[in-house]
Design a protein around this motif. Structure first.
Motif, short mmCIF file in Angstrom:
data_model
loop_
_atom_site.label_atom_id
_atom_site.label_comp_id
_atom_site.label_asym_id
_atom_site.label_seq_id
_atom_site.Cartn_x
_atom_site.Cartn_y
_atom_site.Cartn_z
N LYS A 1 1.39 -66.73 -54.81
CA LYS A 1 1.71 -65.43 -55.40
C LYS A 1 0.40 -64.70 -55.65
O LYS A 1 -0.59 -65.29 -56.04
CB LYS A 1 2.46 -65.60 -56.72
N LYS A 2 0.42 -63.38 -55.46
CA LYS A 2 -0.81 -62.61 -55.65
C LYS A 2 -1.32 -62.71 -57.08
O LYS A 2 -2.51 -62.65 -57.32
CB LYS A 2 -0.59 -61.15 -55.25
N ASP A 3 -0.44 -62.92 -58.04
CA ASP A 3 -0.85 -63.07 -59.44
C ASP A 3 -1.66 -64.33 -59.66
O ASP A 3 -2.44 -64.42 -60.59
CB ASP A 3 0.38 -63.12 -60.35
N ASP A 4 -1.47 -65.34 -58.78
CA ASP A 4 -2.16 -66.62 -58.91
C ASP A 4 -3.53 -66.64 -58.24
O ASP A 4 -4.25 -67.61 -58.32
CB ASP A 4 -1.32 -67.75 -58.33
N LEU A 5 -3.86 -65.57 -57.52
CA LEU A 5 -5.13 -65.58 -56.77
C LEU A 5 -6.25 -65.30 -57.66
O LEU A 5 -6.84 -64.90 -58.31
CB LEU A 5 -5.08 -64.58 -55.63
#
Length: 136
Positions: A132-136
């Motif tokens: 997920k982009k939030d986890d990058l």
């Protein structure tokens, strides 16, 4: 989550034979300028350096599930090094488009690459990790 896995084993002598037979025609069709410069800086292991990169291209094409079809070309897959020195792939053209097509909205795919060689073999593994982009 792992969304793709590819591996390849390449014979270094086969790459040397292609260089000897086809020269720049082979090198220009398969390898990026960055890859060729890297190999030229290693005069005693040019074929081994290129064989690892050839294996990485094959491994990527397997990881995305196309092989070298549907617009995925070897020259669109380039091995580069991160500032840490770790290898990764720089993707352009159809190779980038195929990765983008596998990526759901709100996510990104991180490409992990490892390569090794021990004459006469070169080997590469590619893992495609969906995050997920939030986890990058």
């Amino acid at each position: 989550m792992i969304v793709g896995l590819g591996s390849d084993l390449c014979n270094i002598d086969r790459i040397q034979a292609s260089i000897d037979r086809f020269g720049d025609r082979f090198l220009n069709r398969v390898f990026t300028d960055v890859e060729r410069l890297k190999a030229e800086r290693r005069p005693h292991t040019i074929a081994g350096t290129l064989a690892k990169r050839f294996a990485a291209k094959e491994a990527y094409s397997k990881a995305v599930g196309t092989g070298f079809k549907r617009g995925v070309f070897m020259k669109d897959i380039g091995v580069v090094n991160l500032p840490s020195g770790a290898p990764t792939l720089h993707l352009t053209g159809g190779a980038r488009a195929r990765l983008d097509a596998l990526t759901p909205a709100g996510h990104a795919i991180e490409v992990h690459l490892t390569m090794t060689d021990d004459h006469p073999w070169a080997q590469a593994f590619v893992v495609l990790e969906l995050r997920k982009k939030d986890d990058l």
